[in-house]
Design a protein around this motif. Structure first.
Motif, mmCIF file in Angstrom:
data_model
loop_
_atom_site.group_PDB
_atom_site.id
_atom_site.type_symbol
_atom_site.label_atom_id
_atom_site.label_comp_id
_atom_site.label_asym_id
_atom_site.label_seq_id
_atom_site.Cartn_x
_atom_site.Cartn_y
_atom_site.Cartn_z
ATOM 1 N N VAL A 32 8.262 0.086 -7.196
ATOM 2 C CA VAL A 32 7.273 0.884 -6.261
ATOM 3 C C VAL A 32 6.896 0.020 -5.170
ATOM 4 C CG1 VAL A 32 4.817 1.992 -6.097
ATOM 5 C CG2 VAL A 32 6.811 2.439 -8.017
ATOM 6 N N ALA A 33 6.781 -1.431 -5.560
ATOM 7 C CA ALA A 33 6.220 -2.127 -4.440
ATOM 8 C C ALA A 33 7.186 -2.398 -3.222
ATOM 9 C CB ALA A 33 5.853 -3.699 -4.946
ATOM 10 N N GLN A 34 8.414 -1.974 -3.304
ATOM 11 C CA GLN A 34 9.267 -2.061 -2.272
ATOM 12 C C GLN A 34 9.635 -0.740 -1.714
ATOM 13 O OE1 GLN A 34 12.407 -4.594 -4.614
ATOM 14 N NE2 GLN A 34 12.354 -5.604 -2.596
ATOM 15 N N GLN A 35 8.792 0.103 -1.850
ATOM 16 C CA GLN A 35 9.016 1.551 -1.323
ATOM 17 C C GLN A 35 8.098 1.610 -0.184
ATOM 18 O OE1 GLN A 35 9.036 4.801 -4.275
ATOM 19 N NE2 GLN A 35 10.142 3.557 -5.622
ATOM 20 N N TYR A 36 8.517 1.990 0.948
ATOM 21 C CA TYR A 36 7.536 2.211 2.078
ATOM 22 C C TYR A 36 7.295 3.690 2.329
ATOM 23 C CZ TYR A 36 5.819 1.759 6.933
ATOM 24 O OH TYR A 36 5.055 1.622 7.968
ATOM 25 N N GLN A 37 6.160 3.976 1.575
ATOM 26 C CA GLN A 37 5.572 5.224 1.463
ATOM 27 C C GLN A 37 4.594 5.677 2.520
ATOM 28 O OE1 GLN A 37 4.097 6.088 -2.664
ATOM 29 N NE2 GLN A 37 5.867 4.863 -3.406
ATOM 30 N N ASP A 38 4.381 4.878 3.731
ATOM 31 C CA ASP A 38 3.331 5.367 4.581
ATOM 32 C C ASP A 38 3.567 6.588 5.267
ATOM 33 O OD1 ASP A 38 2.657 2.942 3.909
ATOM 34 O OD2 ASP A 38 2.114 2.204 5.793
ATOM 35 N N GLU A 39 5.190 6.936 5.647
ATOM 36 C CA GLU A 39 5.410 7.858 6.658
ATOM 37 C C GLU A 39 6.896 8.390 6.408
ATOM 38 O OE1 GLU A 39 4.803 10.788 8.211
ATOM 39 O OE2 GLU A 39 2.948 9.742 9.165
ATOM 40 N N PHE A 40 6.913 9.792 6.603
ATOM 41 C CA PHE A 40 8.599 10.044 6.873
ATOM 42 C C PHE A 40 8.533 9.513 8.317
ATOM 43 C CE2 PHE A 40 9.421 12.531 3.285
ATOM 44 C CZ PHE A 40 10.756 12.665 3.074
ATOM 45 N N ILE A 41 9.583 8.813 8.673
ATOM 46 C CA ILE A 41 9.494 7.870 9.938
ATOM 47 C C ILE A 41 10.355 8.909 10.820
ATOM 48 C CG2 ILE A 41 10.144 5.824 11.174
ATOM 49 C CD1 ILE A 41 10.017 4.527 8.608
ATOM 50 N N GLN A 42 9.802 8.867 12.017
ATOM 51 C CA GLN A 42 10.701 9.985 13.009
ATOM 52 C C GLN A 42 10.169 8.925 14.400
ATOM 53 O OE1 GLN A 42 9.813 14.025 12.884
ATOM 54 N NE2 GLN A 42 8.153 13.675 11.346
ATOM 55 N N HIS A 43 11.148 9.490 15.581
ATOM 56 C CA HIS A 43 11.416 8.669 16.720
ATOM 57 C C HIS A 43 9.899 8.666 17.229
ATOM 58 C CE1 HIS A 43 13.202 7.244 20.181
ATOM 59 N NE2 HIS A 43 12.512 8.096 20.781
ATOM 60 N N ALA A 44 9.102 9.538 17.260
ATOM 61 C CA ALA A 44 7.944 9.447 18.028
ATOM 62 C C ALA A 44 6.929 8.538 17.567
ATOM 63 C CB ALA A 44 7.217 10.818 18.130
ATOM 64 N N ILE A 45 7.055 8.094 15.981
ATOM 65 C CA ILE A 45 6.290 7.252 15.528
ATOM 66 C C ILE A 45 7.104 5.784 15.115
ATOM 67 C CG2 ILE A 45 4.486 8.574 14.986
ATOM 68 C CD1 ILE A 45 5.658 8.603 12.057
ATOM 69 N N LEU A 46 8.172 5.666 15.626
ATOM 70 C CA LEU A 46 9.027 4.685 15.139
ATOM 71 C C LEU A 46 8.328 3.258 15.314
ATOM 72 C CD1 LEU A 46 11.876 3.634 14.076
ATOM 73 C CD2 LEU A 46 12.611 3.835 16.411
ATOM 74 N N GLN A 47 7.780 2.992 16.539
ATOM 75 C CA GLN A 47 7.069 1.607 16.662
ATOM 76 C C GLN A 47 5.784 1.532 15.981
ATOM 77 O OE1 GLN A 47 8.635 -0.434 18.761
ATOM 78 N NE2 GLN A 47 10.227 0.964 19.297
ATOM 79 N N GLN A 48 5.314 2.604 15.302
ATOM 80 C CA GLN A 48 4.086 2.156 14.449
ATOM 81 C C GLN A 48 4.698 1.816 13.136
ATOM 82 O OE1 GLN A 48 1.531 5.464 14.628
ATOM 83 N NE2 GLN A 48 2.347 5.977 16.656
ATOM 84 N N HIS A 49 6.128 1.832 12.797
ATOM 85 C CA HIS A 49 6.476 1.590 11.466
ATOM 86 C C HIS A 49 7.700 0.706 11.434
ATOM 87 C CE1 HIS A 49 3.951 4.846 9.605
ATOM 88 N NE2 HIS A 49 4.123 5.496 10.874
ATOM 89 N N ILE A 50 7.529 -0.377 12.291
ATOM 90 C CA ILE A 50 8.660 -1.440 12.334
ATOM 91 C C ILE A 50 8.724 -2.084 11.048
ATOM 92 C CG2 ILE A 50 9.312 -3.539 13.362
ATOM 93 C CD1 ILE A 50 8.061 -2.160 16.010
ATOM 94 N N ALA A 51 7.428 -2.120 10.179
ATOM 95 C CA ALA A 51 7.281 -3.081 8.866
ATOM 96 C C ALA A 51 8.278 -2.520 8.116
ATOM 97 C CB ALA A 51 5.902 -3.146 8.610
ATOM 98 N N ALA A 52 8.761 -1.166 7.895
ATOM 99 C CA ALA A 52 9.567 -0.457 7.040
ATOM 100 C C ALA A 52 10.897 -1.205 7.186
ATOM 101 C CB ALA A 52 9.889 0.993 7.442
ATOM 102 N N PHE A 53 11.188 -1.692 8.241
ATOM 103 C CA PHE A 53 12.706 -2.438 8.524
ATOM 104 C C PHE A 53 12.515 -4.056 8.538
ATOM 105 C CE2 PHE A 53 12.490 1.829 10.932
ATOM 106 C CZ PHE A 53 12.951 2.572 10.124
#
Length: 261
Positions: free
Chosen positions: A50-71
């Motif tokens: 669970v600790a290695q699952q990025y559960q903040d969001e279904f990542i989409q192009h419009a919000i990609l820059q807000q979820h760089i931490a997923a990658f």
């Protein structure tokens, strides 16, 4: 603004019942919306801590820059989304194993139409649930899109799926995934999930069947067809021949390109 309203599930608790091996390389689960995204995600969540699952969001192009931490997290993560192919997405996911989920466009049209009529989907298309739009009109709106409101079949598949092909992704067809779920106790089911887990860099543990049965339980998916609260159930079970021709006209060659004949 369009929103998806889903109840939380208990898969984190279910996950902790099993011994989990740390993920060694980041994994991104990409999909065409309404192709079984939650099903694939929920299955693979059962094989990653669970600790290695990025559960903040279904990542989409419009919000990609807000979820760089997923990658770009120090620890590799399992993440998921509906991500267009672009320079930014290609660069950010370069170090990830990538899985791409698609669905036969003929059945996708009806899945998308049902979702637009559900209480789980709210926003600027809510009038489709109450105004006198016929099933045939709604199907055409899904195939060709609604200008500046909702993308049609061509754009949904072009940017979420087709543009990713040939770039090292592992392609998953929804229909084959469903067939493998029905064959868990047969060699073909074992072989299918061996391939899927291997594509994600995951070993197949001895209890793999139990994990898959829990993750694939449709009662745990808020977007499974039977869990949608539909305002109307007047849509057909299949497209008619003319509507299939419309799909083929909207995106010629799409189905064979994805492996559907």
């Amino acid at each position: 603004m369009q929103r998806i309203n889903l109840k939380p599930d208990d898969l984190d608790e279910q996950n902790r019942r099993f011994a989990q091996r740390p993920l060694e390389q980041a994994v991104f689960l990409n999909s065409v919306p309404k192709s079984g995204s939650h099903l694939l995600r929920n299955i693979l969540r059962m094989f990653v801590p669970v600790a290695q699952q990025y559960q903040d969001e279904f990542i989409q192009h419009a919000i990609l820059q807000q979820h760089i931490a997923a990658f770009k997290s120090r620890a590799p993560l399992l993440s998921w989304g509906h991500l267009f192919f672009s320079d930014a997405s290609a660069i950010l996911t370069a170090d990830c194993r990538k899985v791409l989920l698609v669905r036969d466009p003929y059945s996708w049209v009806l899945a998308k139409a049902r979702f637009l009529l559900s209480d789980q989907f709210t926003g600027d298309l809510d009038h489709l649930k109450t105004d006198p739009v016929t099933p045939e009109q709604l199907i055409n709106l899904v195939i060709f899109g609604i200008h500046r409101k909702n993308p049609g079949l061509h754009d949904s598949y072009m940017f979420n799926a087709v543009a990713w092909l040939g770039t090292g992704i592992h392609l998953v067809r929804y229909e084959e995934l469903m067939a493998a779920l029905g064959a868990l106790d047969r060699p073909e089911g074992e072989g299918y999930f061996d391939g899927l887990l291997n594509a994600c860099g995951l070993a197949r543990p001895d209890d793999w069947k139990e994990r898959i049965r829990i993750g694939s339980d449709r009662r745990r998916s808020g977007t499974a067809r039977e869990n949608l609260s539909l305002r109307s159930s007047h849509l057909p079970e299949e497209l008619n021949d003319f509507q299939r021709r419309l799909v083929d006209a909207a995106y010629p060659g799409l189905r064979p390109l994805l492996g559907y004949e």
